[in-house]
Design an enzyme around this catalytic site. Structure first.
Site, short mmCIF file in Angstrom:
data_model
loop_
_atom_site.label_atom_id
_atom_site.label_comp_id
_atom_site.label_asym_id
_atom_site.label_seq_id
_atom_site.Cartn_x
_atom_site.Cartn_y
_atom_site.Cartn_z
N CYS B 98 44.35 -100.33 43.71
CA CYS B 98 45.46 -101.17 43.75
C CYS B 98 45.47 -102.45 42.81
O CYS B 98 45.41 -102.21 41.63
CB CYS B 98 45.77 -101.45 45.32
SG CYS B 98 47.44 -101.92 45.62
N ARG B 132 59.27 -102.68 44.12
CA ARG B 132 57.76 -102.29 44.47
C ARG B 132 58.01 -100.80 44.63
O ARG B 132 59.10 -100.26 45.06
CB ARG B 132 57.52 -102.84 45.84
CG ARG B 132 57.19 -104.30 45.86
CD ARG B 132 56.75 -104.82 47.08
NE ARG B 132 55.19 -104.64 47.44
CZ ARG B 132 54.25 -105.22 46.67
NH1 ARG B 132 54.53 -106.22 46.15
NH2 ARG B 132 53.07 -104.85 46.76
N HIS B 198 45.94 -96.14 48.28
CA HIS B 198 45.05 -96.73 49.52
C HIS B 198 45.59 -95.93 50.44
O HIS B 198 46.02 -94.96 50.58
CB HIS B 198 45.14 -98.19 49.67
CG HIS B 198 46.66 -98.57 49.86
ND1 HIS B 198 47.84 -99.07 48.97
CD2 HIS B 198 47.16 -98.77 51.18
CE1 HIS B 198 48.77 -99.37 49.70
NE2 HIS B 198 48.46 -99.27 51.06
#
Ligand SMILES: [Zn+2]
Lengths: 477, 260
Positions: B98, B132, B198
């Protein structure tokens, strides 16, 4: 125009009744969604019609319980309340609550034949989602804004903690001067939000009552907001909250006006503390006792009592009301089933879950635990937060561990990599199976601790209703 | 255990860069080595400290908030970026997740156009966007040990693009990946791997965990390592759930979350 408004309210109300009849849930948000769609100015108008003033409270953890406590104080003071108690904390839930309050008022007036108008002042008390706060404060124009804490939570929805903090800084800067801004001084992310606001009031813990806690792995705001260096703590309470200071630039927790001292935790039975109010020339102190346990609830009671005092409720009324308050559903709730006591502790983020683990471990030496992990929107779509929870200390104390929920296998991996052997716990994808297994592992007369996420708690509740031992949540809220 | 010297993991900025439960990845590396009779020694590398490059077999860098990532980027430019690059040239392995993945590249450009320098160990540049990319992800990866499906969750404003010096870690089967456009996910350069996934990454992807561990073992002891298989039936069950989620997402229209 008035006819159109009436129509919007009627249509919205019917949608709620239909939703309840079809068992889609409490129906509160459906009413508000329909209402806000048909009449976008509904919230502002209804607030003006039904509540003399509004209180808005927000924070990652404790909103529902704190609102409940504050409502108890205000009601004991003779005020009539409009509130979104079902945990519907977006614009739709608030509009629905205002509409319900308006209709209840109208019914009552028709019955008594009296003119509108009541004995007590009407107050709106609304818990608001962290991300929706700015919009709702702009529309409701509350007289008091209470900000409780900011922990990492649902990163998939809110983005990073930092972005929520920035929006709140913006909000604090735009509040009219006469709005009371009530802030948790123990949270370094919030303590200075009110620096430019003349009517700011702080609350916090006076001491750590000998707990000697340290910052947990999941602690969030650990750096100074002014200079970026690591913060030190005279004491730590919940997550990153506590008496913090920056040794680098000298910034430190400001002294709160409302302080809880001599906090005494009595497990599931409840807690008490002495509330010091150091305002003006003559400081006063009064005892607060709530029948809901755990340190986070000391913060909730402190926040609610501070807000009630700021709204003019006398100390003895606050004390009396808080001593009677009961837990919001799923939070420290107790249900009896098949000779076992089920104790529910809701959590959907690492700080909340850590507190629940601590709480459970403080209660009994040998434990039966059922953990339920869902990944719906209200739980957080991303279940990675369970890896930030300190489950490890539980391992030595477990007599049985059952894992369930839509993401039960993620929990299984969490415990596998914590070092629990494969055969030391059981995993069930179906909730009734998980419940049955956990019940059979718990001896009669024993306690089963259930730690669900939000929607897992709703499902568990429905299952308990099917088994005839609980009521639907909209009946209890 | 203890007969062989421990494998040495250098965890870069563990306090600053840990937002997506990165300690889950460390726990997996630790346990999967221990179950095979190897020790793992983790050293933490906070801001201000130099890296002892001769004493590291594997680097790990996780994700952080923008504010923390900025501070870390400044610290990297002191000594660490150069140390990590030279370690990479010496065959040390690295896993970057990330925000850590973005920092492993050349540069991260914020929405305001500010350029933050990275380690430069992966041939990647990243530019922030107002939206996002969020949700469950499935990618297919072809590593030297064979094909594998990798499952995870992504949540990033950055759009990353690869240069010729890196190949993607995998091809996007479901989700957004590096930039939501070219169907690539993550980056590989030699023994360094970066990814947006993740969840945490490694618990549900034991094959990938073992691939990383093999690289670290080879650096520690030399030669080739075959890791003995483990009972991964929980992992397989979690992968089935993850696969059901990404299959559903593949059918649904893709969405983006606007943050402000
Ligand atoms: Zn400072």
């Amino acid at each position: 125009m008035i006819a159109v408004v009436r129509l919007a309210e009627t249509v919205a109300g019917s949608a709620g009744a239909l939703s309840r009849r079809l068992r889609l849930g409490g129906g509160t948000s459906i009413v508000g969604m329909v209402l806000n769609r048909l009449d976008p100015g509904a919230m502002e108008r209804l607030a003006a019609e039904t509540a003399r003033r509004c209180v808005v409270l927000s924070g990652t953890n404790g909103k529902t319980t704190t609102a409940r406590m504050l409502i108890a104080c205000l009601a004991a003071d003779g005020r009539s309340i409009a509130a979104n108690t079902a945990g519907a904390n977006l614009a739709s839930g608030i509009s629905a609550a205002l509409l319900a309050a308006k209709r209840a008022g109208r019914r009552k007036d028709r019955n008594t034949g009296q003119e509108t108008g009541r004995t007590g002042e009407s107050v709106g008390v609304f818990e608001v989602d962290e991300a929706a706060l700015n919009d709702i404060v702009r529309r409701l124009r509350p007289g008091l804004v209470l900000l409780m804490n900011l922990f990492r939570d649902q990163l998939d929805r809110y983005g990073e903690l930092e972005s929520v903090t920035e929006r709140w800084v913006e909000l604090a800067g735009s509040l009219p001067e006469d709005v009371t801004l009530l802030l948790n001084a123990d949270d370094p992310a919030l303590a200075f939000l009110g620096n430019g606001h003349p009517n700011t009031v702080l609350f916090g813990m006076a001491d750590d009552h000998g707990n000697n806690r340290e910052l947990s792995h999941a602690a969030d705001t650990i750096r100074c907001r002014r200079c970026g260096e690591a913060l030190s703590h005279d004491f730590v309470t919940v997550g990153h909250l506590g008496a913090w200071r920056c040794d680098s630039c000298g910034l430190h927790r400001p002294t709160p006006r409302f302080q809880a001292s001599r906090v005494e935790l009595r497990g599931f039975e409840g807690l008490s503390f002495s509330l010091l109010d150091s305002s003006g020339g003559r400081p006063e102190a009064f005892d607060v006792s709530v029948p809901i346990g755990g340190l986070p609830n000391a913060y909730n009671a402190l926040a609610a009592a501070s807000a009630a005092r700021a709204l003019g409720v006398p100390p003895e009324t606050v004390s009396g009301a808080l001593s009677q308050v009961d837990a919001a559903f799923g939070r420290s709730e107790q249900i009896f089933l098949q000779g076992r006591t089920l104790r529910l502790l809701l959590a959907k983020n690492p700080t909340g879950a850590n507190e629940n683990v601590r709480f459970v471990m403080s209660e009994e030496s040998r434990l039966h635990v059922l953990i339920l992990l869902n990944d719906r929107t209200a739980d957080g779509r991303d279940p990675s937060w369970i890896w930030d929870v300190d489950y490890e200390p539980l391992l030595d104390r477990l007599d049985s561990l059952t894992l369930g929920g839509r993401r039960c296998w993620e929990l299984a991996l969490r415990f596998r990599y914590a070092g629990a052997p494969h055969d030391s716990f059981s995993v069930h994808e179906r909730l009734p199976d998980a419940l049955d297994d956990a019940l059979s592992a718990t001896p009669e007369g024993g306690t089963l601790w259930i730690l669900p996420t939000y929607t897992a708690m709703l499902e568990l509740r429905s299952e308990l209703v099917r088994r005839g031992v609980a009521r639907e949540f909209w009946e209890t809220a | 255990m203890g007969l062989r010297p421990a494998v040495r993991l250098c965890h870069l900025y563990p306090r600053e860069m840990n937002i997506y439960a990165d300690r889950g990845n460390i726990a997996v590396l630790h346990r999967r080595l221990a179950w095979r009779g190897f020790d793992l020694r983790v050293s933490e590398s906070p801001p201000g400290e130099r890296i002892r490059t001769g004493e590291t077999d594997l680097f790990y860098l996780g994700g952080g908030q923008d504010r923390d990532q900025l501070g870390v980027a400044v610290d990297l430019q002191g000594h660490k970026a150069a140390s990590v690059r030279s370690a990479a040239a010496d065959g040390v392995a690295g896993l970057f997740v990330c925000g850590g993945y973005q920092l492993a590249g050349h540069e991260y450009r914020t929405v305001d156009g500010q350029a933050i320098g990275g380690i430069g160990a992966l041939d990647v540049t990243t530019e922030a966007d107002a939206t996002r990319l969020v949700g469950n992800v499935e990618i297919e990866s072809r590593l030297d040990t064979g094909r594998m499906r990798i499952f995870g969750y992504e949540n990033h404003a950055g759009r990353s693009r690869l240069g010729p010096g890196s190949s993607p870690l995998g091809r996007v089967i479901s989700g957004h990946g590096n930039n939501g456009e070219d169907r690539t996910e993550g980056a590989l350069s030699g023994r360094f791997a970066g990814t947006y996934l993740h969840g945490p990454l490694l618990p549900k992807n034991p094959q990938l965990a073992d691939w990383v561990l093999r690289l670290a073992l080879e650096h520690r002891y030399g030669g080739k390592y075959e890791l003995e298989p483990l009972d991964d039936h929980f992992e397989e069950a979690a992968r089935r759930t993850a696969a059901a989620l990404t299959a559903r997402r593949r059918l649904a229209p893709r969405f983006r979350v606007r943050t402000r």
